[in-house]
Write a protein that holds these residues in place. Structure first.
Motif, PDB file in Angstrom:
ATOM      1  N   LEU A 230      -6.171  -3.380   7.259  1.00  0.00           N
ATOM      2  CA  LEU A 230      -4.890  -2.806   7.689  1.00  0.00           C
ATOM      3  C   LEU A 230      -3.958  -2.622   6.492  1.00  0.00           C
ATOM      4  O   LEU A 230      -3.906  -3.482   5.611  1.00  0.00           O
ATOM      5  N   PRO A 231      -3.179  -1.541   6.447  1.00  0.00           N
ATOM      6  CA  PRO A 231      -2.272  -1.299   5.327  1.00  0.00           C
ATOM      7  C   PRO A 231      -0.984  -2.126   5.403  1.00  0.00           C
ATOM      8  O   PRO A 231      -0.234  -2.187   4.435  1.00  0.00           O
ATOM      9  N   ALA A 232      -0.713  -2.726   6.556  1.00  0.00           N
ATOM     10  CA  ALA A 232       0.489  -3.542   6.733  1.00  0.00           C
ATOM     11  C   ALA A 232       0.186  -4.622   7.772  1.00  0.00           C
ATOM     12  O   ALA A 232      -0.685  -4.453   8.625  1.00  0.00           O
ATOM     13  N   GLU A 233       0.899  -5.719   7.674  1.00  0.00           N
ATOM     14  CA  GLU A 233       0.690  -6.812   8.623  1.00  0.00           C
ATOM     15  C   GLU A 233       1.283  -6.486   9.982  1.00  0.00           C
ATOM     16  O   GLU A 233       2.234  -5.726  10.097  1.00  0.00           O
ATOM     17  N   GLY A 234       0.701  -7.075  11.028  1.00  0.00           N
ATOM     18  CA  GLY A 234       1.244  -6.951  12.373  1.00  0.00           C
ATOM     19  C   GLY A 234       0.911  -5.659  13.089  1.00  0.00           C
ATOM     20  O   GLY A 234       1.489  -5.374  14.137  1.00  0.00           O
ATOM     21  N   LEU A 235      -0.012  -4.866  12.565  1.00  0.00           N
ATOM     22  CA  LEU A 235      -0.382  -3.616  13.235  1.00  0.00           C
ATOM     23  C   LEU A 235      -1.414  -3.881  14.316  1.00  0.00           C
ATOM     24  O   LEU A 235      -2.294  -4.717  14.159  1.00  0.00           O
ATOM     25  N   ARG A 236      -1.299  -3.126  15.411  1.00  0.00           N
ATOM     26  CA  ARG A 236      -2.249  -3.216  16.523  1.00  0.00           C
ATOM     27  C   ARG A 236      -2.649  -1.799  16.929  1.00  0.00           C
ATOM     28  O   ARG A 236      -1.847  -0.866  16.870  1.00  0.00           O
ATOM     29  N   LEU A 237      -3.880  -1.667  17.392  1.00  0.00           N
ATOM     30  CA  LEU A 237      -4.369  -0.360  17.833  1.00  0.00           C
ATOM     31  C   LEU A 237      -3.570   0.116  19.034  1.00  0.00           C
ATOM     32  O   LEU A 237      -3.419  -0.586  20.025  1.00  0.00           O
ATOM     33  N   ARG A 238      -3.047   1.318  18.933  1.00  0.00           N
ATOM     34  CA  ARG A 238      -2.280   1.911  20.030  1.00  0.00           C
ATOM     35  C   ARG A 238      -3.122   2.940  20.786  1.00  0.00           C
ATOM     36  O   ARG A 238      -3.083   3.038  22.001  1.00  0.00           O
ATOM     37  N   ALA A 239      -3.926   3.723  20.026  1.00  0.00           N
ATOM     38  CA  ALA A 239      -4.714   4.777  20.681  1.00  0.00           C
ATOM     39  C   ALA A 239      -5.863   5.222  19.789  1.00  0.00           C
ATOM     40  O   ALA A 239      -5.779   5.140  18.566  1.00  0.00           O
TER      41      ALA A 239
ATOM     42  N   GLU B  75       8.015   4.708  10.455  1.00  0.00           N
ATOM     43  CA  GLU B  75       8.385   3.423   9.867  1.00  0.00           C
ATOM     44  C   GLU B  75       7.444   2.298  10.273  1.00  0.00           C
ATOM     45  O   GLU B  75       7.083   1.460   9.462  1.00  0.00           O
ATOM     46  N   ASP B  76       7.037   2.273  11.539  1.00  0.00           N
ATOM     47  CA  ASP B  76       6.188   1.197  12.044  1.00  0.00           C
ATOM     48  C   ASP B  76       4.851   1.702  12.575  1.00  0.00           C
ATOM     49  O   ASP B  76       4.230   1.059  13.412  1.00  0.00           O
TER      50      ASP B  76
ATOM     51  N   MET C 119       0.842  -1.174   0.000  1.00  0.00           N
ATOM     52  CA  MET C 119       0.000   0.000   0.000  1.00  0.00           C
ATOM     53  C   MET C 119       0.887   1.238   0.000  1.00  0.00           C
ATOM     54  O   MET C 119       1.932   1.258   0.610  1.00  0.00           O
ATOM     55  N   THR C 120       0.480   2.275  -0.678  1.00  0.00           N
ATOM     56  CA  THR C 120       1.246   3.505  -0.727  1.00  0.00           C
ATOM     57  C   THR C 120       1.180   4.228   0.614  1.00  0.00           C
ATOM     58  O   THR C 120       0.449   3.831   1.507  1.00  0.00           O
ATOM     59  N   ALA C 121       1.927   5.318   0.732  1.00  0.00           N
ATOM     60  CA  ALA C 121       1.983   6.054   1.997  1.00  0.00           C
ATOM     61  C   ALA C 121       0.605   6.509   2.463  1.00  0.00           C
ATOM     62  O   ALA C 121       0.332   6.549   3.640  1.00  0.00           O
ATOM     63  N   ALA C 122      -0.278   6.866   1.546  1.00  0.00           N
ATOM     64  CA  ALA C 122      -1.646   7.237   1.917  1.00  0.00           C
ATOM     65  C   ALA C 122      -2.592   6.633   0.894  1.00  0.00           C
ATOM     66  O   ALA C 122      -2.364   6.738  -0.291  1.00  0.00           O
ATOM     67  N   SER C 123      -3.612   5.980   1.344  1.00  0.00           N
ATOM     68  CA  SER C 123      -4.594   5.415   0.431  1.00  0.00           C
ATOM     69  C   SER C 123      -5.946   5.402   1.113  1.00  0.00           C
ATOM     70  O   SER C 123      -6.051   5.592   2.313  1.00  0.00           O
ATOM     71  N   THR C 124      -6.990   5.173   0.326  1.00  0.00           N
ATOM     72  CA  THR C 124      -8.341   5.202   0.855  1.00  0.00           C
ATOM     73  C   THR C 124      -9.068   3.918   0.491  1.00  0.00           C
ATOM     74  O   THR C 124      -8.898   3.396  -0.597  1.00  0.00           O
ATOM     75  N   ALA C 125      -9.837   3.387   1.431  1.00  0.00           N
ATOM     76  CA  ALA C 125     -10.696   2.233   1.174  1.00  0.00           C
ATOM     77  C   ALA C 125     -12.058   2.538   1.769  1.00  0.00           C
ATOM     78  O   ALA C 125     -12.157   3.228   2.771  1.00  0.00           O
TER      79      ALA C 125
ATOM     80  N   VAL D 131       0.320   0.795  15.525  1.00  0.00           N
ATOM     81  CA  VAL D 131       1.754   0.555  15.500  1.00  0.00           C
ATOM     82  C   VAL D 131       2.015  -0.922  15.267  1.00  0.00           C
ATOM     83  O   VAL D 131       1.159  -1.760  15.524  1.00  0.00           O
ATOM     84  N   ALA D 132       3.227  -1.199  14.796  1.00  0.00           N
ATOM     85  CA  ALA D 132       3.624  -2.597  14.603  1.00  0.00           C
ATOM     86  C   ALA D 132       3.680  -3.288  15.959  1.00  0.00           C
ATOM     87  O   ALA D 132       4.009  -2.662  16.971  1.00  0.00           O
TER      88      ALA D 132
END
Length: 113
Positions: A48-57, A84-85, A1-7, A108-109
């Protein structure tokens, strides 16, 4: 996914919860804000735009309209890389009448938690 995208995703509220809302607000049942926020969060996590992301806030939530039990909700997502993450997601929840809420979610990752 690019730096910013919409779904954009459409989510329908399940009628099985309607008796809970009807009991407390018999004349004007509505979907609680925390339920609308949960639709935004679960929709974001399904896209999610990347694997391994979890809600931080949850950085910000604004409720601008009413959502009723059984109503179709449309959740629009805009992801932006915040490091980066890390990613931020602006989730806008709408009904057939217009915008009901917006939420700014920070992810965040897993390793960064």
């Amino acid at each position: 996914m690019t730096a910013a995208s919409t779904a954009s995703v459409t989510v329908t509220h399940r009628a099985s919860l309607e008796p809970l809302f009807a009991e407390s607000c018999a004349d004007f049942p509505l979907l609680p804000g925390v339920s609308v926020l949960e639709y935004a969060r679960t929709t974001a996590e399904a896209h999610l735009p990347a694997e391994g992301l979890r809600l931080r806030a949850v950085d910000r939530v604004r409720f601008t309209g009413v959502a009723f039990p059984g109503e179709e909700l449309t959740v629009g997502l805009e992801w932006t890389r915040a490091g980066e993450d890390a990613w931020t997601c602006v989730a806008v929840v709408s009904t057939g009448r217009g915008k009901a809420s917006s939420a700014h979610l920070r992810y965040v990752a897993e390793a960064c938690r």
